[in-house]
Design a protein around this motif. Structure first.
Motif, PDB file in Angstrom:
ATOM      1  N   LEU A 162      48.998 -20.781  39.571  1.00  0.00           N
ATOM      2  CA  LEU A 162      49.046 -21.298  38.199  1.00  0.00           C
ATOM      3  C   LEU A 162      49.967 -20.419  37.353  1.00  0.00           C
ATOM      4  N   VAL A 163      50.836 -21.068  36.595  1.00  0.00           N
ATOM      5  CA  VAL A 163      51.737 -20.348  35.703  1.00  0.00           C
ATOM      6  C   VAL A 163      51.643 -20.964  34.320  1.00  0.00           C
ATOM      7  N   TYR A 164      51.432 -20.144  33.308  1.00  0.00           N
ATOM      8  CA  TYR A 164      51.458 -20.720  31.963  1.00  0.00           C
ATOM      9  C   TYR A 164      52.607 -20.168  31.130  1.00  0.00           C
ATOM     10  N   ASP A 165      52.995 -20.966  30.149  1.00  0.00           N
ATOM     11  CA  ASP A 165      54.043 -20.581  29.215  1.00  0.00           C
ATOM     12  C   ASP A 165      53.548 -21.054  27.858  1.00  0.00           C
ATOM     13  N   ILE A 166      52.943 -20.146  27.121  1.00  0.00           N
ATOM     14  CA  ILE A 166      52.304 -20.558  25.866  1.00  0.00           C
ATOM     15  C   ILE A 166      52.620 -19.606  24.719  1.00  0.00           C
ATOM     16  N   GLY A 167      52.385 -20.083  23.523  1.00  0.00           N
ATOM     17  CA  GLY A 167      52.648 -19.296  22.322  1.00  0.00           C
ATOM     18  C   GLY A 167      51.904 -17.965  22.362  1.00  0.00           C
ATOM     19  N   GLU A 168      52.576 -16.929  21.892  1.00  0.00           N
ATOM     20  CA  GLU A 168      52.059 -15.565  21.982  1.00  0.00           C
ATOM     21  C   GLU A 168      50.660 -15.416  21.399  1.00  0.00           C
ATOM     22  N   TRP A 221      44.784 -12.543  38.936  1.00  0.00           N
ATOM     23  CA  TRP A 221      45.973 -12.309  38.119  1.00  0.00           C
ATOM     24  C   TRP A 221      47.007 -11.578  38.949  1.00  0.00           C
ATOM     25  N   ILE A 222      48.205 -12.148  39.044  1.00  0.00           N
ATOM     26  CA  ILE A 222      49.276 -11.487  39.807  1.00  0.00           C
ATOM     27  C   ILE A 222      50.219 -10.738  38.886  1.00  0.00           C
ATOM     28  N   GLN A 223      50.658 -11.440  37.849  1.00  0.00           N
ATOM     29  CA  GLN A 223      51.714 -10.878  37.015  1.00  0.00           C
ATOM     30  C   GLN A 223      51.782 -11.663  35.718  1.00  0.00           C
ATOM     31  N   ASN A 224      51.864 -10.972  34.607  1.00  0.00           N
ATOM     32  CA  ASN A 224      51.950 -11.615  33.302  1.00  0.00           C
ATOM     33  C   ASN A 224      51.295 -12.998  33.235  1.00  0.00           C
ATOM     34  N   SER A 225      52.077 -14.038  33.424  1.00  0.00           N
ATOM     35  CA  SER A 225      51.541 -15.389  33.247  1.00  0.00           C
ATOM     36  C   SER A 225      51.282 -16.100  34.568  1.00  0.00           C
ATOM     37  N   VAL A 226      51.175 -15.347  35.675  1.00  0.00           N
ATOM     38  CA  VAL A 226      51.048 -15.941  37.004  1.00  0.00           C
ATOM     39  C   VAL A 226      49.715 -15.591  37.661  1.00  0.00           C
ATOM     40  N   PHE A 227      49.015 -16.612  38.174  1.00  0.00           N
ATOM     41  CA  PHE A 227      47.709 -16.441  38.819  1.00  0.00           C
ATOM     42  C   PHE A 227      47.699 -17.167  40.144  1.00  0.00           C
ATOM     43  N   GLU A 228      46.819 -16.735  41.045  1.00  0.00           N
ATOM     44  CA  GLU A 228      46.650 -17.448  42.310  1.00  0.00           C
ATOM     45  C   GLU A 228      45.213 -17.308  42.762  1.00  0.00           C
ATOM     46  N   GLY A 229      44.807 -18.165  43.686  1.00  0.00           N
ATOM     47  CA  GLY A 229      43.484 -18.002  44.236  1.00  0.00           C
ATOM     48  C   GLY A 229      42.894 -19.258  44.847  1.00  0.00           C
ATOM     49  N   GLU A 230      41.805 -19.061  45.582  1.00  0.00           N
ATOM     50  CA  GLU A 230      41.018 -20.155  46.127  1.00  0.00           C
ATOM     51  C   GLU A 230      40.117 -20.673  45.013  1.00  0.00           C
ATOM     52  N   ILE A 231      40.059 -21.978  44.863  1.00  0.00           N
ATOM     53  CA  ILE A 231      39.230 -22.566  43.815  1.00  0.00           C
ATOM     54  C   ILE A 231      38.817 -23.973  44.252  1.00  0.00           C
ATOM     55  N   ARG A 243      48.264 -17.324  21.553  1.00  0.00           N
ATOM     56  CA  ARG A 243      47.219 -17.887  22.422  1.00  0.00           C
ATOM     57  C   ARG A 243      47.146 -17.211  23.790  1.00  0.00           C
ATOM     58  N   VAL A 244      48.042 -16.267  24.021  1.00  0.00           N
ATOM     59  CA  VAL A 244      48.130 -15.639  25.347  1.00  0.00           C
ATOM     60  C   VAL A 244      46.839 -14.910  25.737  1.00  0.00           C
ATOM     61  N   GLY A 245      46.264 -14.178  24.788  1.00  0.00           N
ATOM     62  CA  GLY A 245      45.061 -13.401  25.090  1.00  0.00           C
ATOM     63  C   GLY A 245      43.920 -14.278  25.583  1.00  0.00           C
ATOM     64  N   LYS A 246      43.693 -15.379  24.867  1.00  0.00           N
ATOM     65  CA  LYS A 246      42.632 -16.327  25.222  1.00  0.00           C
ATOM     66  C   LYS A 246      42.873 -16.942  26.598  1.00  0.00           C
TER      67      LYS A 246
END
Lengths: 87, 87
Positions: A5-11, A27-37, A13-16
């Motif tokens: 999952l990668v998001y690109d959102i207004g600053e 959490w992998i990096q800044n706006s990048v996530f991965e995982g089993e779900i 709202r980033v914390g939430k």
């Protein structure tokens, strides 16, 4: 299933969004996530993400794979950002 | 091989990086790209990307798969950003 999952959102709202995604994925990096779900948990995550997003401005991309893990992952540059300290 | 590439870099370098990545991969969304690419071409892309990046500040994540395409890709929210017009 396995997702990236990668998001690109207004600053503002980033914390939430970061907090939300970390409840479901790794959490992998800044706006990048991965995982089993599970399908159900992913739907839940998407629903909650939409409630944070401004849909005309923000975006999320999700890659889904039923049965395959990525073989390799490579990170160039800076490690996770400073927000990590606060969350 | 098939790759997904995500960058997170300083705004003043986004234009250059976007142009570079689009020469090698398909642009999905803001900072997200995917596509088939040879090992050699990927090395070339990484080399050129590093020359644009400030390594203590910027980052790139690359997911690589030798023989598997992602089954599904989903985008929530805004379509590609306005930069598209200029590039």
């Amino acid at each position: 299933m396995y997702v990236i999952l990668v998001y690109d959102i207004g600053e503002e709202r980033v914390g939430k969004m970061l907090k939300l995604c970390r409840r479901y994925l790794n959490w992998i990096q800044n706006s990048v996530f991965e995982g089993e779900i599970s399908e159900v948990k992913l739907k839940e995550l998407q629903f909650l993400a939409k409630s944070i997003m401004v849909l005309s401005y923000d975006s999320i991309v999700i890659f889904k794979s039923r049965n395959e893990k990525w073989l390799q992952k490579e990170i160039i540059g800076k490690e996770k950002n400073e927000l990590d300290i606060f969350l």
